[in-house]
Design an enzyme around this catalytic site. Structure first.
Site, short mmCIF file in Angstrom:
data_model
loop_
_atom_site.label_atom_id
_atom_site.label_comp_id
_atom_site.label_asym_id
_atom_site.label_seq_id
_atom_site.Cartn_x
_atom_site.Cartn_y
_atom_site.Cartn_z
N ARG A 34 0.84 -1.21 0.00
CA ARG A 34 0.00 0.00 0.00
C ARG A 34 0.88 1.26 0.00
NH1 ARG A 34 -4.54 0.30 4.52
NH2 ARG A 34 -2.74 0.89 5.77
N LYS A 66 -2.65 6.49 1.32
CA LYS A 66 -2.42 6.97 2.68
C LYS A 66 -1.46 8.15 2.61
CE LYS A 66 -2.28 4.71 7.17
NZ LYS A 66 -3.43 5.39 7.72
N GLU A 109 -16.07 6.37 4.64
CA GLU A 109 -15.35 5.91 5.83
C GLU A 109 -15.24 7.06 6.82
OE1 GLU A 109 -11.21 4.97 5.18
OE2 GLU A 109 -11.09 6.29 3.46
N1 PLP Z 1 -9.16 4.40 6.55
C1 PLP Z 1 -8.31 5.39 6.86
C2 PLP Z 1 -8.61 6.75 6.34
C3 PLP Z 1 -7.19 5.14 7.67
O1 PLP Z 1 -6.35 6.10 7.99
C4 PLP Z 1 -6.98 3.83 8.14
C5 PLP Z 1 -5.81 3.51 8.96
O2 PLP Z 1 -4.83 3.06 8.53
C6 PLP Z 1 -7.89 2.82 7.79
C7 PLP Z 1 -8.96 3.14 6.99
C8 PLP Z 1 -7.69 1.43 8.24
O3 PLP Z 1 -6.69 0.79 7.49
P1 PLP Z 1 -5.85 -0.38 8.10
O4 PLP Z 1 -6.82 -1.42 8.52
O5 PLP Z 1 -5.00 -0.84 6.96
O6 PLP Z 1 -5.08 0.17 9.23
C1 COI Z 2 -3.96 3.56 11.49
O1 COI Z 2 -4.95 2.95 11.89
O2 COI Z 2 -2.84 3.05 11.43
C2 COI Z 2 -4.05 4.94 11.03
O3 COI Z 2 -3.17 5.39 10.36
C3 COI Z 2 -5.21 5.74 11.41
C4 COI Z 2 -4.85 6.97 12.16
C5 COI Z 2 -6.13 7.66 12.43
C6 COI Z 2 -4.10 6.72 13.42
#
Ligand code: PLP
Ligand code: COI
Length: 341
Positions: free
Chosen positions: A82, A184, A220
């Site tokens: 990612r 991200k 989201e």
């Molecule tokens: N959506 C956003 C905007 C985020 O910042 C995060 C955090 O990483 C997620 C979703 C969840 O992603 P993940 O499960 O890969 O941490």
């Molecule tokens: C994560 O879950 O790792 C994120 O980057 C989300 C952030 C709001 C801490």
């Protein structure tokens, strides 16, 4: 290594500076070999790409102590790929995916005294990130970059732990159609700051963003994907090109289907459908699975039957299975858990 004497059970989701982090620099078209450093500060030119045009991306994952005392990470290969996707979208060089995993392992090994013990309720949050470092004044990508990884021990992202959240529908958008919502990039989070400050000021825990084009579909929050459970126990998760493909959400879909034998639907979810769902939750590395009890739009409330006191029964099963896999007492699918030491 001796553990630090920290009040593990009462840690919040905050930054605690540890002694060691990883740095690698990109110059003249190549990454250097990278190293662990003790310097937590970054000194850059005033005109660095990161400061002027927000050329910065990041990742988030965790290290866990398992029941049998190992320190492991959860699907770091997906964070590596990612980050590579994010880099390509912002015209940054890709940090090689195998080196990403190696860097994570080096940093965690260098900070084992900060990895919370099994059963403490805390975990080690790992933050890889990358930025444009040389001066750019015309709007263009930088030529030089820095990739870094630091760690910090954390507790729950939301203060109440497993207490259901109250979420409001934001009047602001987080991502544009055909924009950068699916990567991200720091810029997406800057976009969400005004909305989160005003949500907190108005007494809400988080914002729900709708699709920016029609404002009819669920996207989201600023930092997590949504999951929903229907009255007949199907798992439904929103699909959109402008939400971040959460690794936790993808893992939950697999766990629901293969471990809990649930039907899973990954599809567009209309806001108007929400009133028919039994349970709702947020999912992400930081959020893990956090239950949602209520969603508010312009004063109108949707209260899920699971209520405001505790996690819904199906959400709880998903939570227990996912965290059981991460903590090593439920067998993980092949390749999900990487033992560091
Ligand atoms: N959506 C956003 C905007 C985020 O910042 C995060 C955090 O990483 C997620 C979703 C969840 O992603 P993940 O499960 O890969 O941490
Ligand atoms: C994560 O879950 O790792 C994120 O980057 C989300 C952030 C709001 C801490």
């Amino acid at each position: 290594m001796e553990k630090k004497q920290l009040d593990w059970a009462n840690l919040g989701f905050g930054y605690m500076q540890t002694e060691k982090r990883y740095v690698s620099n990109y110059k003249n078209g190549a990454w250097d070999e990278g190293a662990i450093t003790e310097d937590a500060n970054i000194v850059l030119n005033e005109c660095a790409g990161v400061f002027q045009y927000a050329q910065t991306i990041f990742e988030g994952l965790k290290a866990y102590t398992t029941e049998d005392g190992r320190i492991v990470t959860f699907r770091p290969d997906l964070n590596a790929s990612r980050l590579a996707d994010s880099a390509r979208r912002l015209e940054m060089p890709v940090f090689p995916e195998d080196r990403f995993i190696d860097a994570i392992e080096q940093v965690v090994k260098a900070n084992t005294e900060y990895v919370p013990p099994y059963g403490s309720g805390a975990t080690l949050y790992i933050r890889p990130y990358m930025m444009g470092t040389n001066p750019v004044i015309g709007v263009k990508p930088a030529d030089e970059y820095q990739f870094r990884v630091f760690v910090t021990p954390v507790g729950p992202y939301f203060k109440g732990g497993a207490k259901p959240l109250t979420i409001r529908v934001s009047d602001f958008d987080r991502a544009a159609p055909h924009g950068t919502g699916h990567i991200k990039a720091g810029l997406n989070y800057a976009m969400s700051l005004h909305a989160i400050v005003s949500a907190h000021r108005d007494g809400f825990d988080e914002n729900m963003y709708l699709d920016p084009q029609s404002r009819t579909k669920v996207e989201e929050t600023g930092g997590a994907n949504f999951i929903f459970v229907t009255k007949d126990h199907k798992l439904v998760t929103p699909k959109s090109d402008s939400i971040l493909p959460s690794i936790t959400r993808r893992s939950i879909m697999y766990v629901a289907e293969r471990y809990l034998k649930m039907e899973v639907e990954h599809r567009e979810v209309y806001f108007d459908e929400l009133k028919d769902f039994e349970e709702a939750g947020l999912c992400g590395t930081a959020a893990v699975i956090s239950p949602v009890g209520k969603i508010v739009r312009q004063g109108e409330e949707i209260c899920f039957p699971s209520g405001m006191d505790e996690m819904g029964a199906t959400t709880k099963k998903l939570y227990d299975t996912l965290t059981g896999i991460q903590m090593g007492h439920i067998e993980a699918p092949e390749g999900w858990i990487r033992t560091i030491c």
